[in-house]
Design an enzyme around this catalytic site. Sequence first.
Site, PDB file in Angstrom:
ATOM      1  N   ASP A 111       0.827  -1.205   0.000  1.00 57.69           N
ATOM      2  CA  ASP A 111       0.000   0.000   0.000  1.00 57.69           C
ATOM      3  C   ASP A 111       0.865   1.261   0.000  1.00 57.69           C
ATOM      4  OD1 ASP A 111      -2.037  -1.799   0.345  1.00 57.69           O
ATOM      5  OD2 ASP A 111      -2.839  -0.892   2.170  1.00 57.69           O
ATOM      6  N   HIS A 166      -5.509   9.141   0.210  1.00 53.05           N
ATOM      7  CA  HIS A 166      -5.399   8.274   1.396  1.00 53.05           C
ATOM      8  C   HIS A 166      -6.376   8.730   2.488  1.00 53.05           C
ATOM      9  CE1 HIS A 166      -3.548   5.797   4.573  1.00 53.05           C
ATOM     10  NE2 HIS A 166      -3.238   5.027   3.556  1.00 53.05           N
ATOM     11  N   HIS A 253       3.962  -2.100   3.060  1.00 54.38           N
ATOM     12  CA  HIS A 253       3.941  -0.775   2.438  1.00 54.38           C
ATOM     13  C   HIS A 253       5.228  -0.563   1.654  1.00 54.38           C
ATOM     14  CE1 HIS A 253       1.022  -0.582   5.706  1.00 54.38           C
ATOM     15  NE2 HIS A 253       0.412   0.360   5.022  1.00 54.38           N
TER      16      HIS A 253
HETATM   17 NI    NI Z   1      -2.515   3.135   3.400  1.00 55.28          NI
END
Ligand code: NI
Length: 286
Positions: A111, A166, A253
């Site tokens: 992400d 986001h 991430h």
């Molecule tokens: Ni995120």
Amino acid sequence: MNKKRNGGWLRRSAYIGARIVKSLFFWGMAAVLASSAYMDFIKLSDSANTSAVMEDAGGGNSEKASEVIENTGGNSEKASAVMEDAGTSDSGGITAGQEDRTQKKVALTFDDGPHSVYTKKLLDGLAERNVHASFFVIGKNIPGNEELIARMQQEGHLIGNHTYDHVKICDLSGAEACEQVEKTSALVREITGKDTEFVRPPFGAWNKSMECSFTMIPVLWDVDPLDWTTKNKALIEQRVLEDVDSGDIILLHDYYESSVEAALELVDKLKAEGYEFVTVDELILE
Ligand code: NI
């Protein structure tokens, strides 16, 4: 950590309908094949084993399949596992099917990218290892990193949507939320020619009632090592390795160096444990 915290129920309930439709289609085809196998059989022989053949060819299993769907109710993962068993036992592709059932699979998801340095490093490492992952990108991070999005597609990764800014989808109006998703999808489409189909809602909060949610498939996760809270890659790896099972979606991430380094080392370690890496669509839609 908190295994299955968010992943299980929403993912399952979102796909039970699609899976049942898929299953019905599959068993419909099985019935067609079964009846043609039956006709061939009649032409070739006298009949003694006809009913046995019918059962093997699918007649018996269509019943079994619908029973399975009813019995397992909300548990679509289980239903689909059982469906697979029922399918491979009489599909003819027995060897491939059996290997498939014992193959451990896991999906790496990343992400918050793309990040000009760390996403590039990750793509290089995944290419060296011939592993595919799923990237849930933030729209506002795309300008300037277009070639990374193009590489994701060229190199066989799945590109998903993580909103434009986001944001927590459920704090917005339906129109604002859809705009967040659609803006990102449009940027991806400009580069790849394809819209995003899968969305990872920031903070795991998705709103099923908004209009665009009908066309998006939300993807949560099973294993969350909270990689963004530490620079200690050994700790990130340890948290994943302690928690992971076949069929899991792992959340990481590609916005941090430690996460990317941990991810590549995890690939090597999980490969050594016999895991195959797939994109999330394979785990969700099968
Ligand atoms: Ni995120």
